[in-house]
Design a protein around this motif. Structure first.
Motif, mmCIF file in Angstrom:
data_model
loop_
_atom_site.group_PDB
_atom_site.id
_atom_site.type_symbol
_atom_site.label_atom_id
_atom_site.label_comp_id
_atom_site.label_asym_id
_atom_site.label_seq_id
_atom_site.Cartn_x
_atom_site.Cartn_y
_atom_site.Cartn_z
ATOM 1 N N GLY A 70 -96.001 59.758 24.050
ATOM 2 C CA GLY A 70 -95.161 58.615 24.407
ATOM 3 C C GLY A 70 -93.710 58.847 24.005
ATOM 4 O O GLY A 70 -92.782 58.488 24.738
ATOM 5 N N GLY A 71 -93.503 59.457 22.828
ATOM 6 C CA GLY A 71 -92.144 59.797 22.419
ATOM 7 C C GLY A 71 -91.534 60.865 23.301
ATOM 8 O O GLY A 71 -90.329 60.815 23.614
ATOM 9 N N VAL A 72 -92.344 61.847 23.737
ATOM 10 C CA VAL A 72 -91.841 62.918 24.609
ATOM 11 C C VAL A 72 -91.324 62.334 25.917
ATOM 12 O O VAL A 72 -90.269 62.747 26.421
ATOM 13 C CB VAL A 72 -92.957 63.954 24.881
ATOM 14 N N LEU A 73 -92.039 61.369 26.477
ATOM 15 C CA LEU A 73 -91.607 60.743 27.730
ATOM 16 C C LEU A 73 -90.274 60.022 27.565
ATOM 17 O O LEU A 73 -89.547 59.810 28.552
ATOM 18 C CB LEU A 73 -92.676 59.759 28.216
ATOM 19 N N GLN A 74 -89.934 59.648 26.336
ATOM 20 C CA GLN A 74 -88.651 58.998 26.069
ATOM 21 C C GLN A 74 -87.591 59.983 25.564
ATOM 22 O O GLN A 74 -86.518 59.577 25.138
ATOM 23 C CB GLN A 74 -88.847 57.888 25.034
#
Length: 317
Positions: A70-74
Protein backbone atom coordinates in the motif's frame (compact mmCIF):
# COMPACT_ATOMS: atom_id res chain seq x y z
CA UNK A 1 2.44 2.96 -32.07
CA UNK A 2 0.73 4.84 -29.24
CA UNK A 3 -1.44 1.82 -28.50
CA UNK A 4 1.63 -0.42 -28.29
CA UNK A 5 3.35 2.04 -25.94
CA UNK A 6 0.34 2.22 -23.63
CA UNK A 7 0.02 -1.58 -23.55
CA UNK A 8 3.67 -1.99 -22.64
CA UNK A 9 3.47 0.66 -19.92
CA UNK A 10 0.35 -0.96 -18.44
CA UNK A 11 2.11 -4.34 -18.53
CA UNK A 12 4.61 -2.99 -16.00
CA UNK A 13 1.93 -3.11 -13.27
CA UNK A 14 1.39 -6.91 -13.19
CA UNK A 15 5.14 -7.46 -13.58
CA UNK A 16 5.87 -5.33 -10.53
CA UNK A 17 3.07 -7.03 -8.58
CA UNK A 18 4.51 -10.48 -9.29
CA UNK A 19 8.04 -9.30 -8.45
CA UNK A 20 6.83 -7.71 -5.21
CA UNK A 21 4.99 -10.85 -4.08
CA UNK A 22 7.86 -13.22 -4.95
CA UNK A 23 10.54 -11.08 -3.30
CA UNK A 24 8.40 -10.49 -0.21
CA UNK A 25 7.74 -14.20 0.29
CA UNK A 26 11.33 -15.26 -0.39
CA UNK A 27 12.67 -12.81 2.18
CA UNK A 28 10.15 -13.82 4.83
CA UNK A 29 10.57 -17.55 4.31
CA UNK A 30 14.39 -17.68 4.26
CA UNK A 31 16.25 -18.19 7.57
CA UNK A 32 17.38 -15.12 9.47
CA UNK A 33 15.78 -12.54 11.72
CA UNK A 34 16.40 -8.80 11.16
CA UNK A 35 15.46 -8.14 14.79
CA UNK A 36 18.30 -10.39 15.97
CA UNK A 37 20.75 -8.57 13.68
CA UNK A 38 19.68 -5.17 15.00
CA UNK A 39 19.70 -6.30 18.64
CA UNK A 40 23.24 -7.68 18.48
CA UNK A 41 24.88 -10.74 19.96
CA UNK A 42 24.37 -9.71 23.60
CA UNK A 43 20.60 -9.17 23.29
CA UNK A 44 18.10 -11.26 25.24
CA UNK A 45 15.03 -12.94 23.79
CA UNK A 46 12.87 -10.19 25.29
CA UNK A 47 14.94 -7.54 23.50
CA UNK A 48 14.54 -9.36 20.19
CA UNK A 49 10.80 -9.77 20.66
CA UNK A 50 10.44 -6.07 21.47
CA UNK A 51 12.28 -5.09 18.29
CA UNK A 52 10.16 -7.51 16.24
CA UNK A 53 7.07 -5.82 17.66
CA UNK A 54 8.41 -2.36 16.77
CA UNK A 55 9.22 -3.45 13.20
CA UNK A 56 5.82 -5.06 12.71
CA UNK A 57 7.31 -8.50 12.11
CA UNK A 58 4.86 -10.19 14.49
CA UNK A 59 1.92 -9.43 12.20
CA UNK A 60 0.69 -11.94 9.65
CA UNK A 61 2.42 -12.13 6.27
CA UNK A 62 -0.70 -10.84 4.53
CA UNK A 63 -0.90 -7.83 6.85
CA UNK A 64 2.81 -7.05 6.38
CA UNK A 65 2.53 -7.30 2.61
CA UNK A 66 -0.63 -5.18 2.47
CA UNK A 67 0.96 -2.45 4.59
CA UNK A 68 4.16 -2.41 2.55
CA UNK A 69 2.57 -2.62 -0.92
CA UNK A 70 0.00 0.00 0.00
CA UNK A 71 2.88 2.36 0.74
CA UNK A 72 4.58 1.43 -2.56
CA UNK A 73 1.46 2.43 -4.49
CA UNK A 74 1.75 5.85 -2.82
CA UNK A 75 5.45 6.16 -3.65
CA UNK A 76 6.63 5.14 -0.18
CA UNK A 77 9.12 2.23 -0.16
CA UNK A 78 9.19 2.09 3.62
CA UNK A 79 11.93 2.64 6.23
CA UNK A 80 15.19 0.78 6.57
CA UNK A 81 15.23 -1.53 9.58
CA UNK A 82 18.95 -1.13 10.11
CA UNK A 83 19.60 2.52 9.15
CA UNK A 84 16.21 3.96 10.24
CA UNK A 85 15.97 6.08 7.09
CA UNK A 86 13.43 6.14 4.23
CA UNK A 87 14.36 3.61 1.54
CA UNK A 88 13.74 6.22 -1.17
CA UNK A 89 16.28 8.54 0.45
CA UNK A 90 18.89 5.77 0.66
CA UNK A 91 18.39 4.89 -3.01
CA UNK A 92 18.67 8.52 -4.14
CA UNK A 93 21.89 8.93 -2.15
CA UNK A 94 23.45 5.92 -3.88
CA UNK A 95 22.06 6.26 -7.41
CA UNK A 96 24.78 8.55 -8.86
CA UNK A 97 27.71 6.11 -8.43
CA UNK A 98 25.71 3.22 -9.88
CA UNK A 99 24.47 5.23 -12.88
CA UNK A 100 28.01 6.50 -13.50
CA UNK A 101 29.37 2.97 -13.43
CA UNK A 102 26.59 1.38 -15.51
CA UNK A 103 26.24 4.06 -18.20
CA UNK A 104 30.00 4.42 -18.56
CA UNK A 105 30.36 0.66 -18.95
CA UNK A 106 27.66 0.40 -21.63
CA UNK A 107 28.99 3.38 -23.63
CA UNK A 108 32.60 2.18 -23.46
CA UNK A 109 31.64 -1.41 -24.30
CA UNK A 110 29.62 -0.35 -27.36
CA UNK A 111 32.35 2.00 -28.62
CA UNK A 112 34.93 -0.79 -28.38
CA UNK A 113 32.90 -3.91 -29.20
CA UNK A 114 30.96 -2.78 -32.29
CA UNK A 115 34.06 -1.70 -34.31
CA UNK A 116 35.94 -4.84 -33.19
CA UNK A 117 33.09 -7.14 -34.16
CA UNK A 118 32.59 -5.37 -37.49
CA UNK A 119 36.27 -5.59 -38.43
CA UNK A 120 36.43 -9.23 -37.33
CA UNK A 121 33.48 -10.04 -39.61
CA UNK A 122 35.08 -8.11 -42.49
CA UNK A 123 38.33 -10.05 -42.14
CA UNK A 124 36.84 -13.34 -40.94
CA UNK A 125 39.52 -15.91 -40.15
CA UNK A 126 42.20 -13.24 -39.79
CA UNK A 127 44.32 -12.45 -36.75
CA UNK A 128 41.77 -9.98 -35.34
CA UNK A 129 38.98 -12.54 -35.64
CA UNK A 130 41.03 -15.17 -33.81
CA UNK A 131 42.08 -12.64 -31.15
CA UNK A 132 38.46 -11.62 -30.60
CA UNK A 133 37.40 -15.27 -30.25
CA UNK A 134 40.07 -15.87 -27.61
CA UNK A 135 39.16 -12.69 -25.74
CA UNK A 136 35.47 -13.64 -25.78
CA UNK A 137 36.23 -16.99 -24.17
CA UNK A 138 38.26 -15.29 -21.45
CA UNK A 139 35.66 -12.57 -20.97
CA UNK A 140 32.92 -15.12 -20.31
CA UNK A 141 35.11 -17.47 -18.25
CA UNK A 142 36.97 -15.22 -15.81
CA UNK A 143 34.80 -13.90 -12.92
CA UNK A 144 34.39 -10.13 -12.60
CA UNK A 145 35.99 -9.94 -9.15
CA UNK A 146 39.11 -11.74 -10.41
CA UNK A 147 39.50 -9.21 -13.22
CA UNK A 148 38.98 -6.41 -10.72
CA UNK A 149 41.67 -7.63 -8.32
CA UNK A 150 44.15 -8.16 -11.17
CA UNK A 151 43.60 -4.60 -12.43
CA UNK A 152 43.94 -3.19 -8.91
CA UNK A 153 47.21 -5.07 -8.37
CA UNK A 154 48.73 -4.00 -11.72
CA UNK A 155 47.51 -0.43 -12.27
CA UNK A 156 46.86 0.78 -8.71
CA UNK A 157 49.43 -1.01 -6.56
CA UNK A 158 52.34 -1.83 -8.86
CA UNK A 159 52.20 1.08 -11.34
CA UNK A 160 50.37 3.54 -9.04
CA UNK A 161 48.57 5.08 -12.02
CA UNK A 162 45.00 5.01 -10.71
CA UNK A 163 43.19 5.07 -7.34
CA UNK A 164 42.58 1.73 -5.67
CA UNK A 165 39.04 2.14 -4.33
CA UNK A 166 36.34 4.68 -3.53
CA UNK A 167 34.22 7.15 -5.48
CA UNK A 168 34.37 10.90 -6.09
CA UNK A 169 31.10 12.58 -6.93
CA UNK A 170 30.52 14.41 -10.19
CA UNK A 171 27.62 16.52 -8.92
CA UNK A 172 26.83 18.25 -5.64
CA UNK A 173 28.81 20.33 -3.15
CA UNK A 174 31.35 17.55 -2.57
CA UNK A 175 32.23 17.28 -6.27
CA UNK A 176 35.96 17.39 -7.12
CA UNK A 177 35.46 17.77 -10.86
CA UNK A 178 35.01 15.54 -13.90
CA UNK A 179 38.65 14.41 -14.01
CA UNK A 180 38.66 13.12 -10.43
CA UNK A 181 35.31 11.43 -11.06
CA UNK A 182 36.48 9.68 -14.24
CA UNK A 183 39.87 8.75 -12.80
CA UNK A 184 38.17 6.90 -9.94
CA UNK A 185 35.95 4.93 -12.35
CA UNK A 186 38.50 3.88 -14.99
CA UNK A 187 39.31 0.53 -13.36
CA UNK A 188 35.66 -0.35 -12.55
CA UNK A 189 34.65 0.51 -16.14
CA UNK A 190 37.37 -1.72 -17.59
CA UNK A 191 36.48 -4.51 -15.16
CA UNK A 192 32.84 -4.62 -16.24
CA UNK A 193 33.68 -4.05 -19.90
CA UNK A 194 35.51 -7.38 -20.12
CA UNK A 195 32.13 -9.15 -20.10
CA UNK A 196 30.17 -6.76 -22.31
CA UNK A 197 32.84 -6.24 -24.93
CA UNK A 198 33.05 -10.02 -25.33
CA UNK A 199 29.25 -10.37 -25.55
CA UNK A 200 28.53 -7.44 -27.88
CA UNK A 201 31.55 -8.06 -30.13
CA UNK A 202 30.60 -11.70 -30.71
CA UNK A 203 27.02 -10.81 -31.62
CA UNK A 204 28.23 -7.96 -33.85
CA UNK A 205 30.62 -10.27 -35.65
CA UNK A 206 27.93 -12.89 -36.25
CA UNK A 207 25.33 -10.34 -37.42
CA UNK A 208 27.66 -8.41 -39.73
CA UNK A 209 29.17 -11.59 -41.21
CA UNK A 210 25.65 -12.82 -42.03
CA UNK A 211 24.73 -9.46 -43.57
CA UNK A 212 27.87 -9.53 -45.77
CA UNK A 213 26.55 -12.67 -47.50
CA UNK A 214 23.27 -11.04 -48.57
CA UNK A 215 22.40 -10.13 -52.16
CA UNK A 216 22.22 -6.39 -51.49
CA UNK A 217 25.89 -6.43 -50.47
CA UNK A 218 26.89 -8.01 -53.79
CA UNK A 219 24.70 -5.47 -55.58
CA UNK A 220 26.33 -2.56 -53.76
CA UNK A 221 29.80 -3.85 -54.61
CA UNK A 222 28.79 -4.39 -58.22
CA UNK A 223 27.71 -0.75 -58.41
CA UNK A 224 31.17 0.32 -57.31
CA UNK A 225 30.30 1.36 -53.76
CA UNK A 226 33.42 1.67 -51.59
CA UNK A 227 34.22 -1.12 -49.14
CA UNK A 228 33.91 1.17 -46.11
CA UNK A 229 30.46 2.32 -47.24
CA UNK A 230 29.41 -1.28 -47.88
CA UNK A 231 30.57 -2.26 -44.41
CA UNK A 232 29.05 0.66 -42.49
CA UNK A 233 26.01 1.83 -44.48
CA UNK A 234 24.80 -1.58 -45.64
CA UNK A 235 26.15 -4.45 -43.52
CA UNK A 236 26.36 -2.79 -40.10
CA UNK A 237 23.13 -0.85 -40.57
CA UNK A 238 21.19 -4.04 -41.36
CA UNK A 239 22.84 -5.87 -38.45
CA UNK A 240 21.88 -3.16 -35.94
CA UNK A 241 18.71 -4.85 -34.60
CA UNK A 242 20.41 -7.92 -33.02
CA UNK A 243 23.23 -5.69 -31.73
CA UNK A 244 20.79 -3.37 -29.97
CA UNK A 245 18.93 -6.41 -28.65
CA UNK A 246 22.02 -7.87 -27.02
CA UNK A 247 22.88 -4.49 -25.51
CA UNK A 248 19.44 -4.47 -23.87
CA UNK A 249 19.88 -8.05 -22.66
CA UNK A 250 23.27 -7.06 -21.24
CA UNK A 251 21.52 -4.71 -18.81
CA UNK A 252 20.29 -7.76 -16.85
CA UNK A 253 23.86 -9.01 -16.58
CA UNK A 254 24.99 -5.52 -15.67
CA UNK A 255 22.86 -5.52 -12.51
CA UNK A 256 24.75 -8.49 -11.12
CA UNK A 257 28.07 -7.15 -12.35
CA UNK A 258 27.50 -3.80 -10.65
CA UNK A 259 26.92 -5.49 -7.29
CA UNK A 260 30.22 -7.37 -7.49
CA UNK A 261 32.23 -4.48 -8.95
CA UNK A 262 31.01 -1.95 -6.38
CA UNK A 263 31.99 -4.37 -3.63
CA UNK A 264 35.49 -4.90 -5.07
CA UNK A 265 36.15 -1.17 -5.54
CA UNK A 266 34.25 0.03 -2.43
CA UNK A 267 31.94 2.22 -4.50
CA UNK A 268 28.99 3.48 -2.41
CA UNK A 269 26.30 2.71 -4.98
CA UNK A 270 23.15 0.62 -5.16
CA UNK A 271 25.18 -2.58 -5.49
CA UNK A 272 26.96 -2.11 -2.17
CA UNK A 273 23.67 -0.99 -0.62
CA UNK A 274 22.15 -4.29 -1.79
CA UNK A 275 24.97 -6.32 -0.23
CA UNK A 276 24.67 -4.45 3.08
CA UNK A 277 20.89 -4.87 3.11
CA UNK A 278 21.15 -8.63 2.49
CA UNK A 279 23.74 -9.07 5.24
CA UNK A 280 21.62 -7.07 7.69
CA UNK A 281 18.35 -8.71 6.63
CA UNK A 282 16.98 -5.25 5.87
CA UNK A 283 13.74 -6.32 4.15
CA UNK A 284 12.39 -2.89 3.06
CA UNK A 285 15.69 -1.90 1.41
CA UNK A 286 16.00 -5.20 -0.47
CA UNK A 287 12.38 -5.02 -1.65
CA UNK A 288 12.76 -1.40 -2.76
CA UNK A 289 15.96 -2.11 -4.67
CA UNK A 290 14.48 -5.11 -6.46
CA UNK A 291 11.48 -3.04 -7.53
CA UNK A 292 13.72 -0.23 -8.80
CA UNK A 293 15.91 -2.66 -10.75
CA UNK A 294 12.81 -4.33 -12.19
CA UNK A 295 11.31 -1.03 -13.37
CA UNK A 296 14.61 0.00 -14.97
CA UNK A 297 14.94 -3.33 -16.76
CA UNK A 298 11.36 -3.20 -18.12
CA UNK A 299 11.79 0.41 -19.31
CA UNK A 300 15.11 -0.36 -21.01
CA UNK A 301 13.54 -3.29 -22.85
CA UNK A 302 10.74 -0.97 -23.93
CA UNK A 303 13.30 1.51 -25.31
CA UNK A 304 15.03 -1.33 -27.15
CA UNK A 305 11.73 -2.37 -28.77
CA UNK A 306 11.00 1.22 -29.80
CA UNK A 307 14.49 1.58 -31.28
CA UNK A 308 13.61 -1.15 -33.79
CA UNK A 309 11.27 1.33 -35.50
CA UNK A 310 14.22 3.62 -36.21
CA UNK A 311 16.71 0.90 -37.13
CA UNK A 312 14.39 -1.13 -39.36
CA UNK A 313 11.48 0.75 -41.08
CA UNK A 314 9.91 -2.60 -42.00
CA UNK A 315 8.97 -3.20 -38.34
CA UNK A 316 5.54 -1.95 -37.33
CA UNK A 317 3.77 -2.18 -33.97
Amino acid sequence: MLRFLLKRLLAIIPVLLVVAVVVFLILRLTPGDPAAVIAGNSATNDDIERIREQLGLKRSLLAQFGLWFGGVLQGDLGYSYYLSKPVTELILQRVEPTLSLALGTIVLAVLVAVPLGTLAAWRMGGWLDRLLSGFSVLGFSVPVFVVGYILIYVFAIQLNWLPVQGYRRLFGPSSEGAWAWAQQLVLPWITLCTIYVALIARVTRASVSEALTEDYIRTARAKGVGESAVLLRHALANAAVPIVTVVGIGVALLIGGVVVTETVYAIPGLGSLTVDAVLNRDFPVIQGLVLVFSVLYVLINLLVDLSYLVLDPRIRY
